[in-house]
Write a protein that holds these residues in place. Structure first.
Motif, PDB file in Angstrom:
ATOM      1  N   TYR A 323       0.812  -1.226   0.000  1.00 36.75           N
ATOM      2  CA  TYR A 323       0.000   0.000   0.000  1.00 36.75           C
ATOM      3  C   TYR A 323       0.845   1.275   0.000  1.00 36.75           C
ATOM      4  CZ  TYR A 323      -4.703  -1.921   0.427  1.00 36.75           C
ATOM      5  OH  TYR A 323      -5.904  -2.537   0.165  1.00 36.75           O
ATOM      6  N   THR A 324       2.153   1.149   0.197  1.00 36.47           N
ATOM      7  CA  THR A 324       2.974   2.366   0.281  1.00 36.47           C
ATOM      8  C   THR A 324       4.037   2.483  -0.811  1.00 36.47           C
ATOM      9  OG1 THR A 324       4.398   1.239   1.898  1.00 36.47           O
ATOM     10  CG2 THR A 324       2.657   2.660   2.767  1.00 36.47           C
ATOM     11  N   VAL A 325       4.430   1.399  -1.469  1.00 36.19           N
ATOM     12  CA  VAL A 325       5.472   1.481  -2.489  1.00 36.19           C
ATOM     13  C   VAL A 325       5.020   2.409  -3.616  1.00 36.19           C
ATOM     14  CG1 VAL A 325       4.622  -0.566  -3.762  1.00 36.19           C
ATOM     15  CG2 VAL A 325       7.035   0.144  -3.950  1.00 36.19           C
ATOM     16  N   SER A 326       5.931   3.208  -4.129  1.00 37.00           N
ATOM     17  CA  SER A 326       5.554   4.198  -5.159  1.00 37.00           C
ATOM     18  C   SER A 326       6.115   3.862  -6.534  1.00 37.00           C
ATOM     19  CB  SER A 326       6.017   5.597  -4.744  1.00 37.00           C
ATOM     20  OG  SER A 326       7.429   5.635  -4.586  1.00 37.00           O
ATOM     21  N   ASP A 327       7.250   3.202  -6.622  1.00 37.72           N
ATOM     22  CA  ASP A 327       7.882   2.949  -7.917  1.00 37.72           C
ATOM     23  C   ASP A 327       8.598   1.593  -7.867  1.00 37.72           C
ATOM     24  OD1 ASP A 327       9.284   2.915 -10.287  1.00 37.72           O
ATOM     25  OD2 ASP A 327       9.948   4.998 -10.150  1.00 37.72           O
ATOM     26  N   ILE A 328       7.924   0.549  -8.332  1.00 37.65           N
ATOM     27  CA  ILE A 328       8.485  -0.802  -8.254  1.00 37.65           C
ATOM     28  C   ILE A 328       9.770  -0.949  -9.058  1.00 37.65           C
ATOM     29  CG2 ILE A 328       8.061  -3.224  -8.857  1.00 37.65           C
ATOM     30  CD1 ILE A 328       5.179  -2.849  -7.973  1.00 37.65           C
ATOM     31  N   PRO A 329       9.828  -0.496 -10.325  1.00 37.22           N
ATOM     32  CA  PRO A 329      11.091  -0.638 -11.073  1.00 37.22           C
ATOM     33  C   PRO A 329      12.283   0.034 -10.384  1.00 37.22           C
ATOM     34  CG  PRO A 329       9.296  -0.119 -12.572  1.00 37.22           C
ATOM     35  CD  PRO A 329       8.752   0.035 -11.188  1.00 37.22           C
ATOM     36  N   ASP A 335      20.710   1.511  -7.052  1.00 33.29           N
ATOM     37  CA  ASP A 335      22.148   1.314  -6.831  1.00 33.29           C
ATOM     38  C   ASP A 335      22.472   0.883  -5.401  1.00 33.29           C
ATOM     39  OD1 ASP A 335      22.738   2.023  -9.433  1.00 33.29           O
ATOM     40  OD2 ASP A 335      23.056   4.145  -8.962  1.00 33.29           O
ATOM     41  N   LEU A 336      21.485   0.965  -4.514  1.00 29.45           N
ATOM     42  CA  LEU A 336      21.731   0.542  -3.132  1.00 29.45           C
ATOM     43  C   LEU A 336      22.022  -0.950  -3.054  1.00 29.45           C
ATOM     44  CD1 LEU A 336      18.952   2.520  -1.194  1.00 29.45           C
ATOM     45  CD2 LEU A 336      21.404   2.990  -1.249  1.00 29.45           C
ATOM     46  N   GLY A 337      21.559  -1.705  -4.041  1.00 33.14           N
ATOM     47  CA  GLY A 337      21.835  -3.134  -4.068  1.00 33.14           C
ATOM     48  C   GLY A 337      20.988  -3.941  -3.113  1.00 33.14           C
ATOM     49  N   GLN A 338      19.984  -3.309  -2.505  1.00 31.81           N
ATOM     50  CA  GLN A 338      19.115  -3.995  -1.562  1.00 31.81           C
ATOM     51  C   GLN A 338      17.710  -3.425  -1.732  1.00 31.81           C
ATOM     52  OE1 GLN A 338      17.149  -4.411   1.144  1.00 31.81           O
ATOM     53  NE2 GLN A 338      17.694  -6.579   1.269  1.00 31.81           N
ATOM     54  N   PRO A 339      16.780  -4.191  -2.336  1.00 30.74           N
ATOM     55  CA  PRO A 339      15.450  -3.664  -2.655  1.00 30.74           C
ATOM     56  C   PRO A 339      14.698  -3.102  -1.466  1.00 30.74           C
ATOM     57  CG  PRO A 339      15.817  -5.710  -3.827  1.00 30.74           C
ATOM     58  CD  PRO A 339      16.974  -5.547  -2.882  1.00 30.74           C
ATOM     59  N   PHE A 340      14.804  -3.721  -0.285  1.00 31.84           N
ATOM     60  CA  PHE A 340      14.058  -3.220   0.863  1.00 31.84           C
ATOM     61  C   PHE A 340      14.548  -1.834   1.262  1.00 31.84           C
ATOM     62  CE2 PHE A 340      13.200  -3.196   5.563  1.00 31.84           C
ATOM     63  CZ  PHE A 340      11.824  -3.148   5.468  1.00 31.84           C
ATOM     64  N   ALA A 341      15.849  -1.649   1.244  1.00 33.08           N
ATOM     65  CA  ALA A 341      16.403  -0.327   1.544  1.00 33.08           C
ATOM     66  C   ALA A 341      15.942   0.691   0.509  1.00 33.08           C
ATOM     67  CB  ALA A 341      17.925  -0.389   1.594  1.00 33.08           C
ATOM     68  N   ALA A 342      15.934   0.287  -0.750  1.00 27.62           N
ATOM     69  CA  ALA A 342      15.483   1.200  -1.807  1.00 27.62           C
ATOM     70  C   ALA A 342      14.015   1.551  -1.635  1.00 27.62           C
ATOM     71  CB  ALA A 342      15.708   0.551  -3.175  1.00 27.62           C
ATOM     72  N   TYR A 343      13.201   0.592  -1.212  1.00 23.39           N
ATOM     73  CA  TYR A 343      11.788   0.869  -0.949  1.00 23.39           C
ATOM     74  C   TYR A 343      11.631   1.865   0.194  1.00 23.39           C
ATOM     75  CZ  TYR A 343       7.648   0.160   1.912  1.00 23.39           C
ATOM     76  OH  TYR A 343       6.573   0.365   2.726  1.00 23.39           O
ATOM     77  N   LEU A 352      14.066   7.788   9.608  1.00 23.54           N
ATOM     78  CA  LEU A 352      13.227   6.612   9.786  1.00 23.54           C
ATOM     79  C   LEU A 352      13.727   5.437   8.942  1.00 23.54           C
ATOM     80  CD1 LEU A 352       9.572   8.009   9.990  1.00 23.54           C
ATOM     81  CD2 LEU A 352      11.059   7.220  11.831  1.00 23.54           C
ATOM     82  N   VAL A 353      14.274   5.735   7.767  1.00 17.95           N
ATOM     83  CA  VAL A 353      14.868   4.675   6.941  1.00 17.95           C
ATOM     84  C   VAL A 353      15.955   3.955   7.726  1.00 17.95           C
ATOM     85  CG1 VAL A 353      16.285   4.198   4.904  1.00 17.95           C
ATOM     86  CG2 VAL A 353      14.333   5.745   4.717  1.00 17.95           C
ATOM     87  N   LEU A 354      16.835   4.716   8.329  1.00 17.54           N
ATOM     88  CA  LEU A 354      17.930   4.117   9.095  1.00 17.54           C
ATOM     89  C   LEU A 354      17.416   3.382  10.328  1.00 17.54           C
ATOM     90  CD1 LEU A 354      20.561   7.000   8.833  1.00 17.54           C
ATOM     91  CD2 LEU A 354      20.543   4.813   7.603  1.00 17.54           C
ATOM     92  N   ALA A 355      16.341   3.901  10.938  1.00 19.35           N
ATOM     93  CA  ALA A 355      15.767   3.226  12.106  1.00 19.35           C
ATOM     94  C   ALA A 355      15.195   1.859  11.724  1.00 19.35           C
ATOM     95  CB  ALA A 355      14.684   4.108  12.729  1.00 19.35           C
ATOM     96  N   VAL A 356      14.436   1.814  10.627  1.00 12.51           N
ATOM     97  CA  VAL A 356      13.843   0.547  10.191  1.00 12.51           C
ATOM     98  C   VAL A 356      14.935  -0.431   9.766  1.00 12.51           C
ATOM     99  CG1 VAL A 356      12.388  -0.544   8.450  1.00 12.51           C
ATOM    100  CG2 VAL A 356      11.654   1.586   9.528  1.00 12.51           C
ATOM    101  N   LEU A 357      15.938   0.063   9.045  1.00  9.04           N
ATOM    102  CA  LEU A 357      17.034  -0.812   8.637  1.00  9.04           C
ATOM    103  C   LEU A 357      17.788  -1.345   9.851  1.00  9.04           C
ATOM    104  CD1 LEU A 357      18.567   0.968   5.498  1.00  9.04           C
ATOM    105  CD2 LEU A 357      17.345  -1.211   5.577  1.00  9.04           C
ATOM    106  N   SER A 358      17.956  -0.523  10.871  1.00  3.05           N
ATOM    107  CA  SER A 358      18.649  -0.975  12.086  1.00  3.05           C
ATOM    108  C   SER A 358      17.882  -2.098  12.764  1.00  3.05           C
ATOM    109  CB  SER A 358      18.836   0.197  13.048  1.00  3.05           C
ATOM    110  OG  SER A 358      19.645   1.197  12.472  1.00  3.05           O
ATOM    111  N   LEU A 359      16.569  -1.930  12.881  1.00  3.28           N
ATOM    112  CA  LEU A 359      15.741  -2.986  13.464  1.00  3.28           C
ATOM    113  C   LEU A 359      15.842  -4.274  12.645  1.00  3.28           C
ATOM    114  CD1 LEU A 359      12.517  -0.955  14.360  1.00  3.28           C
ATOM    115  CD2 LEU A 359      14.215  -1.842  15.961  1.00  3.28           C
TER     116      LEU A 359
END
Length: 577
Positions: A323-329, A335-343, A352-359
């Motif tokens: 429900y939140t992803v904006s651009d699947i391609p 270039d991050l090499g990790q789809p979840f981080a890119a999302y 918040l990105v860094l907080a979620v990645l840390s968890l």
């Protein structure tokens, strides 16, 4: 009932094994070898002895701690983050929403059928042992051979794949903070190997310490999962980027992103790779059964609960992302090499990105530890039956920690070698995920298939069972895996676009070793491998024979070949004539 104070009795002029009686439990005073220690075996030890093994581990796991290890191996948050490429990349949000629900029908059927087997045969050998017991006469060793090796391939790639995903997220976090930094393959490899070594040391600890570590890790995993499910929709800044706060339901549930060259329906099935790999850790309680108290009830409950709870919370996480992803391609090609981080970069502020990645990273670390433990118990169980070369080393139980330390480090070495696929590119290293899914579910379902189509109503259940739904659920489980195994080997592209860089390497990395294992069987192993070896003599099958193939009529009533006295009322085995 006829007097049964010996291991063999006569009926109708024919000597029979008491294991042919339709008895469903093992009680104190049963027909098991007398314990020379002078101390009465407890209920768990009686059950294990009736299955043919002497107690070797301390039973310091409970239902909760076993569930914690299993849930840590499942690792919903890091598993989802690591395999997002398959769910989103093959079928988009539709594959993540209703696709997950469809896949969970088959997965829960497999888990329920496995739990039933575990209740009947709570041993570290797990699926491998069950295949040997349930197979038709003469086929037990072959069934155990295929099941054992397939399961081991899935287990030994578990920790490497999880740690690879964790390492990729750590390096992606560095890229989020410094966009100029692009992780290299050798950095990813070295960081992954470091995590493997740390987990090897932790998995070599005594059982009580492992239980405490996994309690903490699993508790954190659960808390982190709930926090992330709440944090992403609450903290999303899609509106500030000119988007609606959430995607419309019609798009989320109805649009199938064509991430493969196959028809939409096949793409959805291919997206199940992520679901199956994520949900492949619930067999851990089976392999920990010899370290769990009240194992023939607690272990199957842990299997069923892990799959059910994991499937439910996993679906909630899928919904949040869909429900939140904006651009699947952009997520897939970042270039991050990790789809979840890119999302996360697409939908959340940097902090918040860094907080979620840390968890997710901490949860991934706990998951890798759980995978290392479960894999070591599988290796120990198979080495105990001399399945591996140099098994005498891998089956050794450390006298200080009372854990299979050598098995831990064998798996660690094999895992580090497997990680060299990192240098083959993203497609090559991605094979360790589909290998884990394919190998695990082949092993999961082989004894279930045998139980459904060859044993039927002759199966002797344990105290946790499915009743009249056992066979129908087993049919669903078997059909699901038979359908999915070929699909897990499909490449995402076809025709002229299919080459060494874009092919699905599962058929090579899993199919190659399994082909070699089958050839090994026909050339040599069938001559010496007789299936699970037991540490004490017992009556295993309801067909008048014991595990080493000698008919019970060859034995004197009340003792074994070594002169070990037996007690009355045996109730071992899983079959009844």
């Amino acid at each position: 009932m006829a007097e049964r104070n010996a291991s063999v009795y006569s009926t109708g002029g024919r000597r029979k094994s008491v294991a042919q009686e339709p008895i469903t439990s093992v009680l104190p005073g049963g027909d098991v070898p007398v314990n020379d220690s002078g101390q009465e075996w407890n209920a768990d030890e009686e059950v294990l002895a009736a299955l043919g093994y002497k107690p070797e581990f301390k039973r310091e796991f409970t239902l909760w701690t076993t569930f914690c290890v299993s849930f840590a191996v499942l690792g919903l948050l890091p598993s989802f983050a690591t395999t997002l490429f398959y769910g989103m990349g093959y079928a988009g949000t539709a594959g993540m929403t209703w696709g997950w629900l469809v896949a969970m029908i088959g997965i829960q059927a497999v888990a329920a059928s496995m739990a039933e087997l575990c209740s009947s045969m709570p041993t570290s050998g797990g699926l491998y042992y069950a295949s040997a017991v349930l197979a038709p006469p003469g086929w037990g060793p072959f069934a155990a051979w295929v099941t054992g090796w397939s399961n081991w391939l899935g287990q030994v790639t578990g920790a490497p794949s999880v740690n690879y995903g964790t390492a990729a997220m750590i390096l992606a976090s560095a890229s989020v903070q410094n966009p100029a930094y692009v992780p290299s393959n050798y950095q990813t490899y070295l960081l992954t190997v470091l995590l493997m070594l740390i987990h090897g040391c932790m998995a070599s600890l005594p059982t009580r310490w492992i239980a405490r570590v996994n309690n903490a890790g699993s508790t954190f995993n659960m808390i982190a999962l709930i926090v992330v499910i709440i944090l992403i929709p609450a903290g999303t800044d899609r509106v500030s980027r000119g988007l609606s706060k959430f995607n419309p339901s019609s798009a989320v549930w109805g649009d199938i992103y064509q991430g493969t060259d196959f028809p939409a329906g096949v793409s959805v099935l291919m997206s199940f790779t992520g679901v199956i790999w994520t949900m492949s850790g619930y067999d851990a309680p089976f392999h920990l059964a010899e370290e769990c108290s009240n194992a023939n009830i607690a272990s199957p409950r842990a299997i069923f609960l892990t799959s059910a709870v994991g499937g439910t919370f996993g679906w909630f996480l899928q919904l949040v992302v869909a429900y939140t992803v904006s651009d699947i391609p952009a997520v897939l090609d970042s270039d991050l090499g990790q789809p979840f981080a890119a999302y996360l970069v697409q939908v959340l502020p940097q902090r918040l990105v860094l907080a979620v990645l840390s968890l997710t990273i901490v949860a991934g670390f706990a998951m890798g530890q759980g995978c290392m433990i479960a894999a070591s118990r599988v290796t120990f169980a198979y080495a105990r039956d001399d399945c591996f070369p140099f098994s005498k080393y891998w089956k050794h139980v450390n006298t200080v920690t009372h854990t299979p330390v050598n098995a831990v480090w064998l798996n660690n070495l094999v895992g580090n070698v497997t990680l060299l696929l990192i240098f083959g590119g993203g497609i090559a290293i991605g094979a360790i995920f589909s290998i884990g899914a394919c190998a695990s579910f082949v092993a999961f379902t082989t004894p279930i298939f045998i139980r459904v189509f060859f044993v039927g109503n002759r199966f002797r259940p344990g105290p946790w069972h499915l009743g009249r739904f056992s066979l129908p659920i087993g049919v669903v489980a078997s059909g699901f895996v038979v359908m999915m195994v070929p699909i897990l080997c499909f490449p995402s592209v076809t025709g002229s676009d299919l080459n060494a860089a874009t092919m699905n390497w599962t058929c090579v990395v899993y199919g190659g070793p399994m082909l070699a294992i089958l050839l090994w069987w026909f050339v040599s192993a069938h001559k010496w491998f007789k299936g699970p070896k037991v540490n004490v003599d017992h009556l295993m099958l309801g067909q008048g024979e014991i595990i080493d193939g000698k008919d019970v009529s060859e034995r004197d009533s009340g003792s074994n070949d070594d002169g070990v006295k037996l007690r009355g009322d045996v109730k071992p085995g899983a079959l009844v004539d």
